[in-house]
Write an enzyme that holds these catalytic residues in place. Structure first.
Site, PDB file in Angstrom:
ATOM      1  N   CYS A  94     -86.257 -40.037  16.676  1.00 45.80           N
ATOM      2  CA  CYS A  94     -87.129 -38.881  16.914  1.00 45.80           C
ATOM      3  C   CYS A  94     -88.605 -39.243  16.680  1.00 45.80           C
ATOM      4  O   CYS A  94     -89.169 -39.979  17.470  1.00 45.80           O
ATOM      5  CB  CYS A  94     -86.652 -37.701  16.084  1.00 45.80           C
ATOM      6  N   HIS A 191     -80.255 -37.199  15.595  1.00 45.77           N
ATOM      7  CA  HIS A 191     -80.083 -37.184  14.143  1.00 45.77           C
ATOM      8  C   HIS A 191     -78.599 -37.029  13.871  1.00 45.77           C
ATOM      9  O   HIS A 191     -77.787 -36.981  14.781  1.00 45.77           O
ATOM     10  CB  HIS A 191     -80.814 -35.981  13.536  1.00 45.77           C
TER      11      HIS A 191
HETATM   12  N1  GLN Z   1     -92.772 -34.265  15.478  1.00 44.98           N
HETATM   13  C1  GLN Z   1     -91.965 -34.725  16.575  1.00 44.98           C
HETATM   14  C2  GLN Z   1     -91.637 -33.643  17.579  1.00 44.98           C
HETATM   15  O1  GLN Z   1     -91.575 -32.486  17.235  1.00 44.98           O
HETATM   16  C3  GLN Z   1     -90.707 -35.381  16.048  1.00 44.98           C
HETATM   17  C4  GLN Z   1     -89.757 -34.413  15.368  1.00 44.98           C
HETATM   18  C5  GLN Z   1     -88.635 -35.085  14.623  1.00 44.98           C
HETATM   19  O2  GLN Z   1     -88.745 -36.199  14.174  1.00 44.98           O
HETATM   20  N2  GLN Z   1     -87.528 -34.384  14.461  1.00 44.98           N
HETATM   21  O3  GLN Z   1     -91.388 -33.953  18.715  1.00 44.98           O
END
Ligand code: GLN
Length: 240
Positions: A94, A191
């Site tokens: 992510c 995740h």
């Molecule tokens: N901040 C990034 C987004 O919202 C990654 C989010 C995350 O790592 N879950 O796309």
């Protein structure tokens, strides 16, 4: 492997450690130890120098602020770039996936990424939250990927990066593809943590890091059961 033991670095746990991604380090270490590899797991905080000599680097998810800070520090540090040049494995999830690319959006601003993967991320029309599944690039020889996604960004791949999977549920990069890989660098929106839910993906990273192509199989009954339960739940939700 660079030394007697397999060295795994969990990058910036103080910034990039949301949604249980730390579990990826535990899964990799355990699966390596079960195959008889001595393992060292180093947690390197963002105020420390990143060693360039490890075999596998894990970068987790994060909110926009910590993501932007983490990317800046990794660029200034230079350790990850040196490690990649020496053939280390990098697994980003992510925020940790987005920051490997050319640029990403955080708090309304375009931020420079590490330019290790030919991807760039911008913002989507809505936040992507929920189950994510996809059929993995056949060259990687993995079963379908499953995970949980929670991100506002959308990711576009350049010619230098291949999609990790074709999306069958959820959004991933853009609703069509999910994640990206090149050489021994691999990123995903999954995740869960991703390597607990996808043990074959953990073993791919271990094969890349150790150079051992035939790893003895392990009992993956529990994660197989979770994967099929989640796939069934996604299919049922699609039918509803
Ligand atoms: N901040 C990034 C987004 O919202 C990654 C989010 C995350 O790592 N879950 O796309």
């Amino acid at each position: 492997m660079s030394t007697e033991s397999l060295r795994i670095v969990w990058v910036y746990p103080d910034l990039l450690s949301t949604y249980g991604d730390r579990g990826n380090a535990l899964i990799l270490a355990r699966r390596a130890q079960q195959r008889g590899f001595p393992v060292e797991v180093l947690e390197v905080r963002s105020d420390q120098r990143l060693p360039a000599s490890a075999d596998i680097y894990l970068i987790g998810g994060g909110e926009d602020g910590p993501q932007a800070l983490g990317a800046q520090r990794l660029i200034t540090d230079g350790g990850l770039h040196r490690a990649v040049a020496q053939g280390s494995v990098v697994f980003g999830v992510c925020a940790g996936y987005q920051l490997l690319g050319v640029s990403f959006f955080a708090k309304g601003t375009r931020c420079a990424g590490l330019e290790l993967l030919d991807i760039s991320s911008d913002r989507g029309p809505s936040r992507a939250v929920g189950e994510l599944a996809g059929d993995v690039d056949p060259r990687l020889g993995l079963p379908p990927l499953t995970g949980f996604e929670n991100h506002g960004g959308r990711t576009h791949l350049g010619p230098g990066a291949a999609p990790l999977a074709r999306v069958t549920a959820g959004v991933g990069n853009d609703g069509a593809t999910e994640g990206a890989w090149r050489g021994k660098l691999l990123g995903t929106y999954s995740h869960g943590p991703a390597l607990a839910r996808n043990p074959a993906l953990a073993d791919l990273l271990l094969r890349w890091a150790t150079g051992v192509h035939q790893l003895p199989p392990l009992d993956d009954t529990w994660s197989d059961r979770l994967r099929s339960e989640r796939r069934a739940a996604v299919a049922a939700a699609d039918r509803a």
